[in-house]
Design a protein around this motif. Structure first.
Motif, PDB file in Angstrom:
ATOM      1  N   CYS A   1       0.834  -1.213   0.000  1.00  0.00           N
ATOM      2  CA  CYS A   1       0.000   0.000   0.000  1.00  0.00           C
ATOM      3  C   CYS A   1       0.866   1.260   0.000  1.00  0.00           C
ATOM      4  CB  CYS A   1      -0.890  -0.020   1.238  1.00  0.00           C
ATOM      5  SG  CYS A   1      -1.900   1.459   1.442  1.00  0.00           S
ATOM      6  N   ASP A   2       0.485   2.229  -0.856  1.00  0.00           N
ATOM      7  CA  ASP A   2       1.215   3.507  -0.813  1.00  0.00           C
ATOM      8  C   ASP A   2       0.300   4.633  -0.295  1.00  0.00           C
ATOM      9  OD1 ASP A   2      -0.463   3.871  -2.923  1.00  0.00           O
ATOM     10  OD2 ASP A   2       1.085   4.304  -4.419  1.00  0.00           O
ATOM     11  N   PHE A   3      -0.823   4.238   0.341  1.00  0.00           N
ATOM     12  CA  PHE A   3      -1.722   5.186   1.020  1.00  0.00           C
ATOM     13  C   PHE A   3      -2.270   6.247   0.065  1.00  0.00           C
ATOM     14  CE2 PHE A   3       1.613   3.549   3.762  1.00  0.00           C
ATOM     15  CZ  PHE A   3       0.839   2.753   4.606  1.00  0.00           C
ATOM     16  N   CYS A   4      -2.574   5.826  -1.172  1.00  0.00           N
ATOM     17  CA  CYS A   4      -3.066   6.773  -2.173  1.00  0.00           C
ATOM     18  C   CYS A   4      -4.492   7.225  -1.890  1.00  0.00           C
ATOM     19  CB  CYS A   4      -2.972   6.168  -3.579  1.00  0.00           C
ATOM     20  SG  CYS A   4      -4.193   4.873  -3.889  1.00  0.00           S
ATOM     21  N   GLY A   5      -5.245   6.408  -1.162  1.00  0.00           N
ATOM     22  CA  GLY A   5      -6.594   6.831  -0.774  1.00  0.00           C
ATOM     23  C   GLY A   5      -7.695   6.423  -1.738  1.00  0.00           C
ATOM     24  N   ARG A   6      -7.355   5.677  -2.802  1.00  0.00           N
ATOM     25  CA  ARG A   6      -8.367   5.274  -3.790  1.00  0.00           C
ATOM     26  C   ARG A   6      -9.460   4.411  -3.138  1.00  0.00           C
ATOM     27  NH1 ARG A   6     -11.336   6.430  -7.910  1.00  0.00           N
ATOM     28  NH2 ARG A   6     -11.611   4.820  -9.505  1.00  0.00           N
ATOM     29  N   CYS A   7      -9.080   3.505  -2.268  1.00  0.00           N
ATOM     30  CA  CYS A   7     -10.048   2.598  -1.644  1.00  0.00           C
ATOM     31  C   CYS A   7     -11.066   3.371  -0.800  1.00  0.00           C
ATOM     32  CB  CYS A   7      -9.340   1.529  -0.812  1.00  0.00           C
ATOM     33  SG  CYS A   7      -8.185   2.174   0.398  1.00  0.00           S
ATOM     34  N   GLN A   8     -10.574   4.355  -0.084  1.00  0.00           N
ATOM     35  CA  GLN A   8     -11.473   5.169   0.746  1.00  0.00           C
ATOM     36  C   GLN A   8     -12.458   5.922  -0.134  1.00  0.00           C
ATOM     37  OE1 GLN A   8      -9.696   7.825   3.765  1.00  0.00           O
ATOM     38  NE2 GLN A   8     -11.011   9.397   2.930  1.00  0.00           N
ATOM     39  N   GLU A   9     -11.923   6.426  -1.266  1.00  0.00           N
ATOM     40  CA  GLU A   9     -12.732   7.189  -2.196  1.00  0.00           C
ATOM     41  C   GLU A   9     -13.866   6.355  -2.801  1.00  0.00           C
ATOM     42  OE1 GLU A   9      -9.880   9.355  -4.746  1.00  0.00           O
ATOM     43  OE2 GLU A   9     -11.206   8.655  -6.354  1.00  0.00           O
ATOM     44  N   VAL A  10     -13.603   5.089  -3.130  1.00  0.00           N
ATOM     45  CA  VAL A  10     -14.624   4.283  -3.820  1.00  0.00           C
ATOM     46  C   VAL A  10     -15.567   3.576  -2.845  1.00  0.00           C
ATOM     47  CG1 VAL A  10     -13.169   3.909  -5.839  1.00  0.00           C
ATOM     48  CG2 VAL A  10     -13.193   2.191  -4.014  1.00  0.00           C
ATOM     49  N   CYS A  11     -15.248   3.604  -1.563  1.00  0.00           N
ATOM     50  CA  CYS A  11     -16.117   2.907  -0.599  1.00  0.00           C
ATOM     51  C   CYS A  11     -17.358   3.743  -0.324  1.00  0.00           C
ATOM     52  CB  CYS A  11     -15.377   2.629   0.705  1.00  0.00           C
ATOM     53  SG  CYS A  11     -16.447   1.810   1.898  1.00  0.00           S
ATOM     54  N   SER A  12     -18.539   3.189  -0.699  1.00  0.00           N
ATOM     55  CA  SER A  12     -19.788   3.931  -0.504  1.00  0.00           C
ATOM     56  C   SER A  12     -20.237   3.922   0.942  1.00  0.00           C
ATOM     57  CB  SER A  12     -20.901   3.308  -1.340  1.00  0.00           C
ATOM     58  OG  SER A  12     -20.568   3.336  -2.681  1.00  0.00           O
ATOM     59  N   PHE A  13     -19.596   3.112   1.760  1.00  0.00           N
ATOM     60  CA  PHE A  13     -20.089   2.932   3.129  1.00  0.00           C
ATOM     61  C   PHE A  13     -19.117   3.468   4.175  1.00  0.00           C
ATOM     62  CE2 PHE A  13     -21.813  -0.176   0.232  1.00  0.00           C
ATOM     63  CZ  PHE A  13     -23.155   0.142   0.324  1.00  0.00           C
ATOM     64  N   ASN A  14     -18.124   4.239   3.717  1.00  0.00           N
ATOM     65  CA  ASN A  14     -17.151   4.855   4.628  1.00  0.00           C
ATOM     66  C   ASN A  14     -16.482   3.840   5.543  1.00  0.00           C
ATOM     67  OD1 ASN A  14     -17.764   7.327   3.536  1.00  0.00           O
ATOM     68  ND2 ASN A  14     -19.197   7.910   5.145  1.00  0.00           N
ATOM     69  N   ALA A  15     -16.190   2.672   5.023  1.00  0.00           N
ATOM     70  CA  ALA A  15     -15.629   1.618   5.860  1.00  0.00           C
ATOM     71  C   ALA A  15     -14.106   1.629   5.895  1.00  0.00           C
ATOM     72  CB  ALA A  15     -16.125   0.256   5.368  1.00  0.00           C
ATOM     73  N   ILE A  16     -13.485   2.536   5.133  1.00  0.00           N
ATOM     74  CA  ILE A  16     -12.022   2.580   5.093  1.00  0.00           C
ATOM     75  C   ILE A  16     -11.550   4.000   5.372  1.00  0.00           C
ATOM     76  CG2 ILE A  16      -9.944   2.164   3.687  1.00  0.00           C
ATOM     77  CD1 ILE A  16     -11.503   0.211   2.014  1.00  0.00           C
ATOM     78  N   ALA A  17     -10.553   4.135   6.238  1.00  0.00           N
ATOM     79  CA  ALA A  17      -9.931   5.437   6.478  1.00  0.00           C
ATOM     80  C   ALA A  17      -8.454   5.312   6.139  1.00  0.00           C
ATOM     81  CB  ALA A  17     -10.112   5.871   7.931  1.00  0.00           C
ATOM     82  N   VAL A  18      -7.993   6.130   5.177  1.00  0.00           N
ATOM     83  CA  VAL A  18      -6.576   6.112   4.808  1.00  0.00           C
ATOM     84  C   VAL A  18      -5.894   7.288   5.507  1.00  0.00           C
ATOM     85  CG1 VAL A  18      -4.910   6.182   2.919  1.00  0.00           C
ATOM     86  CG2 VAL A  18      -7.133   5.077   2.587  1.00  0.00           C
ATOM     87  N   LEU A  19      -4.908   6.974   6.330  1.00  0.00           N
ATOM     88  CA  LEU A  19      -4.157   8.016   7.030  1.00  0.00           C
ATOM     89  C   LEU A  19      -2.802   8.157   6.332  1.00  0.00           C
ATOM     90  CD1 LEU A  19      -5.104   6.797  10.597  1.00  0.00           C
ATOM     91  CD2 LEU A  19      -6.177   8.630   9.303  1.00  0.00           C
TER      92      LEU A  19
END
Lengths: 303, 121
Positions: free
Chosen positions: A67-85
């Motif tokens: 992971c390079d913490f780009c934040g794509r996963c957080q962006e596509v999650c419709s349920f706010n289940a991922i927080a990228v720090l």
């Protein structure tokens, strides 16, 4: 035929109607208890559960080396289940719906999927013998017209909030060669919608009170959107007022049955005994109910 | 030192918003100069996960502490993972809260102060 029993308001008598129908039909019937948050239909039909399958949903498992913490996963999650720090990713599994978008779209292929158990599906059938109704009470049954009854229910694990995947798993057991009766959860949100989806007909059980009417109207709205034909059963008839009758009459919604507000019915229910066993004269009423539904279906789909 | 205060309005004269995840504004303020930036919270009406997203948003601002009324379990986990000092039970004006933090008047929360969904509108 798949016939679902839904309500809008909770506690109106869905399970009373669903189990009474299953016991009245007797032959070639399958009861699916999709109220997976609090399944209780098995108490009334007294089946032995013999098959137990764990049900899981996929949740993301992040490889923090890749992971390079780009934040794509957080962006596509419709349920706010991922927080990228800045240098960490947090997954909140209880919010995840298992859609798979994050792992599919991760540019670094750093997200795999692991199974999270949400509950189980149990299947059973009637066998003569003694049944534990709850810890302090048992019933012994030799027969009961249950020989042709197949039963499946889901049980959501305590603490889980995501019931639709489990409801889908229960419905996968639906056997269209039988009359399938689906006992739906209350409300009009995802679990109730998931349970009634795909039904040929839906019975809405309500009570003649302002609460009953309010939530009935919501359920009617949901069913219209799902394009499922429906009719109403009034339970605890004699209680409350006539506004449910007025509502149905104005909209041309058939009221197919009225179950009276009677102490004996409530007492049998509290002991885990179906209305059709406590008062066998009701068996004919429930058989008539099925016949009315079949008539409506034939009238609307003549083929 | 840069901290964040949840606020009902977009300036230092506003009241502290008692909700974290669904507060109206985040005020990012320098406790030495009182220079501030007001950020409207996009998560006020989120169906779920408001605390997590707000925690992530606050972490992205590189603040040392968050001052608010209440924090739920998911937001607390996100804030803690980001190494942010969480101060709950803060009320009154945003500016006063920032000054009190500078003076060392607050103790860090050791856990969430409310359960999930508490701040739902």
């Amino acid at each position: 035929m798949i016939l679902s029993i839904a309500s809008g308001k909770g506690g109106t008598g869905k399970t009373t109607v669903a189990t009474a129908l299953a016991l009245s039909l007797g032959e070639n019937v399958q009861l699916l208890d999709c109220d997976v948050e609090e399944p209780n239909a098995h108490i009334f039909v007294t089946v032995k559960l013999y098959k137990h399958v764990r049900i899981c949903v996929p949740v993301p498992d992040i490889d923090k080396q890749k992971c390079d913490f780009c934040g794509r996963c957080q962006e596509v999650c419709s349920f706010n289940a991922i927080a990228v720090l800045k240098d960490d990713v947090l997954v909140f599994k209880e919010l995840c719906h298992g859609c798979g978008s994050c792992s599919f779209l991760c540019p670094r292929a750093a997200i795999g999927e692991i199974d999270k158990e949400i509950g189980c599906v149990e299947a059973g059938a009637f066998e003569a013998g003694t049944f534990e109704i709850h810890a302090s009470q048992t019933r012994t049954l030799q027969t009961g017209g249950r020989d042709g009854l197949a039963f499946v229910h889901g049980r959501l694990n305590v603490g889980q909030a995501m019931s639709p995947p489990l409801i889908r798993a229960v419905k996968q057991h639906g056997d269209r060669t039988r009359t399938v009766i689906v006992d739906a959860p209350p409300g009009t949100s995802c679990p109730a919608t998931e349970a009634v989806r795909g039904s040929d007909f839906c019975l809405l059980v309500t009570e003649p009170t302002p609460f009953g009417l309010h939530d009935l109207a919501l359920a009617v709205g949901a069913l219209k959107k799902l394009e499922i034909p429906f009719a109403v059963v009034i339970n605890r008839s004699g209680l409350g007022d006539g506004k449910v009758d007025d509502y149905c009459q104005q909209r041309g919604i058939p009221i197919l049955m009225r179950i009276p507000f009677k102490r004996e019915i409530a007492m049998a229910y509290s002991e885990g005994i179906s209305i059709v066993e406590a008062m066998p004269e009701y068996k004919a009423e429930f058989q008539k109910l099925i016949e009315s539904i079949e008539r409506i279906l034939v009238a609307t789909h003549p083929e | 030192m840069k901290i964040c205060v949840t606020s009902r309005g977009p300036n230092l004269e506003s009241e502290v918003d008692p909700r974290f995840g669904r507060c109206r504004y985040f005020i990012v303020v320098d406790t030495d100069t009182l220079d501030f930036e007001a950020i409207e919270n996009p998560n006020v009406e989120a169906a779920g996960g408001a605390g997590i997203q707000s925690g992530q948003a606050v972490a992205a601002k590189d603040v040392k502490a968050i001052l608010t009324g209440n924090v739920g379990p998911n937001a607390f986990r996100a804030l803690q993972a980001a190494g942010i000092d969480v101060i709950t039970d803060v009320s009154g004006g945003v500016k006063e809260a920032a000054e009190r933090y500078r003076n060392g008047d607050f103790k860090s929360a050791q856990g969430p102060s409310v359960s999930s969904k508490t701040g739902m509108p």
